[in-house]
Design a protein around this motif. Sequence first.
Motif, PDB file in Angstrom:
ATOM      1  N   VAL B 190       7.518  23.715 -16.645  1.00 52.54           N
ATOM      2  CA  VAL B 190       6.717  22.836 -15.776  1.00 52.54           C
ATOM      3  C   VAL B 190       5.341  22.626 -16.383  1.00 52.54           C
ATOM      4  CG1 VAL B 190       5.521  22.731 -13.557  1.00 52.54           C
ATOM      5  CG2 VAL B 190       7.918  23.381 -13.640  1.00 52.54           C
ATOM      6  N   ARG B 191       4.741  23.716 -16.906  1.00 49.63           N
ATOM      7  CA  ARG B 191       3.397  23.603 -17.463  1.00 49.63           C
ATOM      8  C   ARG B 191       3.402  22.694 -18.691  1.00 49.63           C
ATOM      9  NH1 ARG B 191       0.972  28.924 -19.871  1.00 49.63           N
ATOM     10  NH2 ARG B 191       2.288  28.336 -21.626  1.00 49.63           N
ATOM     11  N   GLU B 192       4.423  22.877 -19.553  1.00 50.80           N
ATOM     12  CA  GLU B 192       4.404  22.116 -20.799  1.00 50.80           C
ATOM     13  C   GLU B 192       4.655  20.639 -20.554  1.00 50.80           C
ATOM     14  OE1 GLU B 192       3.248  23.275 -23.485  1.00 50.80           O
ATOM     15  OE2 GLU B 192       3.057  25.250 -22.590  1.00 50.80           O
ATOM     16  N   ASP B 193       5.661  20.340 -19.744  1.00 52.29           N
ATOM     17  CA  ASP B 193       5.959  18.932 -19.467  1.00 52.29           C
ATOM     18  C   ASP B 193       6.861  18.860 -18.245  1.00 52.29           C
ATOM     19  OD1 ASP B 193       6.688  16.324 -19.313  1.00 52.29           O
ATOM     20  OD2 ASP B 193       6.847  16.055 -21.482  1.00 52.29           O
ATOM     21  N   GLU B 194       6.237  18.633 -17.096  1.00 51.96           N
ATOM     22  CA  GLU B 194       6.982  18.703 -15.849  1.00 51.96           C
ATOM     23  C   GLU B 194       8.097  17.652 -15.773  1.00 51.96           C
ATOM     24  OE1 GLU B 194       4.547  19.180 -12.484  1.00 51.96           O
ATOM     25  OE2 GLU B 194       6.173  18.879 -11.062  1.00 51.96           O
ATOM     26  N   ASP B 195       7.783  16.438 -16.210  1.00 51.16           N
ATOM     27  CA  ASP B 195       8.783  15.363 -16.078  1.00 51.16           C
ATOM     28  C   ASP B 195       9.998  15.624 -16.947  1.00 51.16           C
ATOM     29  OD1 ASP B 195       7.280  13.885 -14.234  1.00 51.16           O
ATOM     30  OD2 ASP B 195       5.982  13.207 -15.868  1.00 51.16           O
ATOM     31  N   THR B 196       9.739  16.060 -18.194  1.00 52.40           N
ATOM     32  CA  THR B 196      10.859  16.357 -19.075  1.00 52.40           C
ATOM     33  C   THR B 196      11.700  17.499 -18.521  1.00 52.40           C
ATOM     34  OG1 THR B 196       9.444  15.719 -20.909  1.00 52.40           O
ATOM     35  CG2 THR B 196      11.467  16.852 -21.455  1.00 52.40           C
ATOM     36  N   ALA B 197      11.009  18.539 -18.014  1.00 55.87           N
ATOM     37  CA  ALA B 197      11.738  19.675 -17.449  1.00 55.87           C
ATOM     38  C   ALA B 197      12.647  19.207 -16.314  1.00 55.87           C
ATOM     39  CB  ALA B 197      10.749  20.725 -16.942  1.00 55.87           C
ATOM     40  N   MET B 198      12.099  18.339 -15.471  1.00 55.63           N
ATOM     41  CA  MET B 198      12.882  17.842 -14.337  1.00 55.63           C
ATOM     42  C   MET B 198      14.092  17.070 -14.849  1.00 55.63           C
ATOM     43  SD  MET B 198      11.494  15.625 -11.131  1.00 55.63           S
ATOM     44  CE  MET B 198       9.824  16.085 -11.416  1.00 55.63           C
ATOM     45  N   MET B 199      13.844  16.274 -15.893  1.00 56.01           N
ATOM     46  CA  MET B 199      14.898  15.447 -16.457  1.00 56.01           C
ATOM     47  C   MET B 199      16.025  16.313 -17.038  1.00 56.01           C
ATOM     48  SD  MET B 199      13.889  12.271 -18.769  1.00 56.01           S
ATOM     49  CE  MET B 199      13.929  13.140 -20.304  1.00 56.01           C
ATOM     50  N   LEU B 200      15.622  17.472 -17.583  1.00 61.71           N
ATOM     51  CA  LEU B 200      16.609  18.358 -18.192  1.00 61.71           C
ATOM     52  C   LEU B 200      17.316  19.223 -17.157  1.00 61.71           C
ATOM     53  CD1 LEU B 200      14.640  19.420 -21.351  1.00 61.71           C
ATOM     54  CD2 LEU B 200      16.605  17.911 -21.235  1.00 61.71           C
ATOM     55  N   GLY B 201      17.016  19.005 -15.887  1.00 63.79           N
ATOM     56  CA  GLY B 201      17.761  19.716 -14.858  1.00 63.79           C
ATOM     57  C   GLY B 201      17.099  20.975 -14.352  1.00 63.79           C
ATOM     58  N   VAL B 202      15.844  21.248 -14.724  1.00 59.82           N
ATOM     59  CA  VAL B 202      15.132  22.381 -14.151  1.00 59.82           C
ATOM     60  C   VAL B 202      14.710  21.992 -12.736  1.00 59.82           C
ATOM     61  CG1 VAL B 202      13.125  23.878 -14.348  1.00 59.82           C
ATOM     62  CG2 VAL B 202      14.274  23.059 -16.407  1.00 59.82           C
ATOM     63  N   ALA B 203      14.991  22.852 -11.778  1.00 58.51           N
ATOM     64  CA  ALA B 203      14.628  22.537 -10.391  1.00 58.51           C
ATOM     65  C   ALA B 203      13.133  22.785 -10.217  1.00 58.51           C
ATOM     66  CB  ALA B 203      15.435  23.383  -9.421  1.00 58.51           C
ATOM     67  N   THR B 204      12.313  21.905 -10.796  1.00 59.19           N
ATOM     68  CA  THR B 204      10.866  22.134 -10.850  1.00 59.19           C
ATOM     69  C   THR B 204      10.266  22.330  -9.473  1.00 59.19           C
ATOM     70  OG1 THR B 204      10.573  19.753 -10.872  1.00 59.19           O
ATOM     71  CG2 THR B 204      10.508  20.873 -12.977  1.00 59.19           C
ATOM     72  N   GLU B 205      10.686  21.496  -8.518  1.00 60.47           N
ATOM     73  CA  GLU B 205      10.115  21.546  -7.179  1.00 60.47           C
ATOM     74  C   GLU B 205      10.287  22.945  -6.581  1.00 60.47           C
ATOM     75  OE1 GLU B 205       8.999  18.342  -6.169  1.00 60.47           O
ATOM     76  OE2 GLU B 205       7.816  19.542  -4.780  1.00 60.47           O
ATOM     77  N   ARG B 206      11.518  23.456  -6.655  1.00 58.54           N
ATOM     78  CA  ARG B 206      11.825  24.743  -6.056  1.00 58.54           C
ATOM     79  C   ARG B 206      11.029  25.863  -6.725  1.00 58.54           C
ATOM     80  NH1 ARG B 206      17.086  27.329  -6.969  1.00 58.54           N
ATOM     81  NH2 ARG B 206      17.744  25.264  -7.614  1.00 58.54           N
ATOM     82  N   TYR B 207      10.986  25.843  -8.070  1.00 57.67           N
ATOM     83  CA  TYR B 207      10.300  26.908  -8.785  1.00 57.67           C
ATOM     84  C   TYR B 207       8.795  26.877  -8.517  1.00 57.67           C
ATOM     85  CZ  TYR B 207      14.521  28.094 -11.345  1.00 57.67           C
ATOM     86  OH  TYR B 207      15.778  28.513 -11.678  1.00 57.67           O
ATOM     87  N   LYS B 208       8.242  25.670  -8.464  1.00 58.90           N
ATOM     88  CA  LYS B 208       6.809  25.529  -8.179  1.00 58.90           C
ATOM     89  C   LYS B 208       6.480  26.126  -6.821  1.00 58.90           C
ATOM     90  CE  LYS B 208       5.570  21.260  -8.309  1.00 58.90           C
ATOM     91  NZ  LYS B 208       5.668  19.792  -8.504  1.00 58.90           N
ATOM     92  N   ILE B 209       7.294  25.777  -5.821  1.00 54.88           N
ATOM     93  CA  ILE B 209       7.044  26.283  -4.466  1.00 54.88           C
ATOM     94  C   ILE B 209       7.162  27.798  -4.444  1.00 54.88           C
ATOM     95  CG2 ILE B 209       7.968  26.322  -2.108  1.00 54.88           C
ATOM     96  CD1 ILE B 209       8.645  23.391  -2.431  1.00 54.88           C
ATOM     97  N   LEU B 210       8.182  28.305  -5.157  1.00 52.17           N
ATOM     98  CA  LEU B 210       8.390  29.751  -5.202  1.00 52.17           C
ATOM     99  C   LEU B 210       7.176  30.444  -5.813  1.00 52.17           C
ATOM    100  CD1 LEU B 210      10.604  31.659  -4.392  1.00 52.17           C
ATOM    101  CD2 LEU B 210      11.534  31.535  -6.701  1.00 52.17           C
ATOM    102  N   ALA B 211       6.657  29.893  -6.909  1.00 54.01           N
ATOM    103  CA  ALA B 211       5.495  30.495  -7.569  1.00 54.01           C
ATOM    104  C   ALA B 211       4.286  30.466  -6.648  1.00 54.01           C
ATOM    105  CB  ALA B 211       5.184  29.744  -8.864  1.00 54.01           C
TER     106      ALA B 211
END
Lengths: 291, 323
Positions: B190-211
């Motif tokens: 997420v820190r390096e590139d949130e959009d790319t991470a999301m595109m690659l299937g990382v559940a960015t929203e969930r992990y961000k909220i968890l952190a």
Amino acid sequence: MLFLQTTLNGLVLGGIYSLAAVGFSLVFGVLGIVNLTHGIFVVAGAYAAMVLYAKLGMDPLLAMLPIGALLFAVGYAYQRTVIQWAISRASLVASLVVTFGVAMIGRNLLQLVFGPDTHTITPSYSFSSLTFGPLQIDVVRLVALGASLVLLVLLALILLKTHFGRAIRATAQQPLAAQLSGLNVRNLHGLTFGLGAALAGTSGAIIGIVQPFSAASEVAWTLNAFIVVVLGGIGSPAGALVGGLLLGLINAYTAQYIGPSLTQAAMFLVLVVMLMVRPNGLLGNAFGESR
Amino acid sequence: MNRSLALLLGLAAIVVIAVLPVWIGPFYTRVAQLFFFSAALAIAWNILGGFSGYWSFGHTVFIGMGAFAAAHFVTQIGPIGSGPFSMVLPILFAGLLCGLFALVIAYPILRLRGIYFAIAMLGVGQVIGELVNNIRWFQGGVGVFLAAPAPGGMPPEDFFYYIFAALLVACLIISVVVRNSRFGYALLAVREDEDTAMMLGVATERYKILAFVLSATLVGILGAVYGYSVGYFTTYTVFRLDFSLNMIVFCLIGGIGTLFGPVIGTAVMLFLTQVLLSRFLDIHLLITGALVVAIILLVPGGILGALKQKFAGRAAVRKSVEA
């Protein structure tokens, strides 16, 4: 009637907020930097006006000229050195931290020189007021509002009509293309920053006659500027005016109808809501088309 | 080898921490206590701000909320358990409340990025602080008491020294575990590139909220213990802008996003301000500001970043020489 008087007070206060924020807005829009030193420029302007008034008897409104010139030079030098270094060595976000660090230094220096107490500037006309039927307004506040509006219009004219203004706008829209067309982008960034600092300093001179100030109030002025930009829009005098007037109204209505101790909370509540709904402000980003 | 060395160092550290208060006396025990508290805060901030790149400028809201939650838990429900153990439930309640609050505001506020997130958090901190101060039920204006139940015979500064030391170790372990898990890698993505991470299937929203929730819970617990350690506090004892800023500055100086950077940064800054320059109180702000500027201009990666770069550079040179 109370409502009208509150509205009037809010609008007058808002005019001052607008002027205090327009420099921040310009720097944010053109350079993309959130300048946390902005409040220091405002407070430094107020202190400078106080010294000029006490030592030379210079009217704060007249003192705006030398203060503006001085802060222009300071702002230009500051951008070309510290901020430029921070951006080239680290990142644009680093400029946030650096300006924050410089703000700490500035606040401490002001406290060492002038002490931690609150000050006010009281020129001869500071206690007279005008009445329009049932409405009442202090002369200083009217003068402050007038000066703010004049300066905002001047800035808008500079940005719209002069070569310098066109160059600034071009730099903001596309730095690379502006450079390719022969503009000295680095120099323009410095000049824009200087202009922002000058506007902050002159607003400080006006604030000095209207409100009490201290070195610690720089935080409030930086935050106010940020709120104004988020409310109105980035980079344009019109956005700053809209945002400033809105902030003034919010402030006045909250103080009148909810409680004077809750103005801060109300301002930040509006800020948070606004960020979520429309982060670029009511008028949008003046330079945002090509980004 | 490496692991047993780490274990040995850890054990040595525990022994040193355990006997230190006897050696250094009450004043420096307090300084050490402040160090443990601040370093734990910085680590908790670093889980959100360092790993995922979401810089919160208003984390003090969780300190304040935690402290007031614990105090009101004690006055409303009463202390449950006896001695030092009566602190457990109020502190857990404080952590839970802060976590819940973070969960509620997480979805809308984490949609903002960069400077907008930072300022929005600052706003949240200010709003909650003002509300606690002005709504009479919270008693933020007049202040609340939260008596520390130190075990008999033990000076309170020693008692809180050990508690904060334990909390620092706990935060450090949590941080290490998070950093080396799938969760941690997702945050780095997420820190390096949130959009790319999301595109690659990382559940960015969930992990961000968890952190965000994890960070808030830890800070809430620390805030509650801080409330106990000061005994009596008003809104402005715990809702303090400089708490928020210190967390950032300490991480920045040590190395944002690294595991031990926050601890090192806290140690350096507290040593400078509390020990070396404790007599020059009126220029604290100036020194802190100058250090922040110097760090950004000279070593943007913080102390750990600079060290890493130095050793990496040396290794690279050696490799090229061997080749």
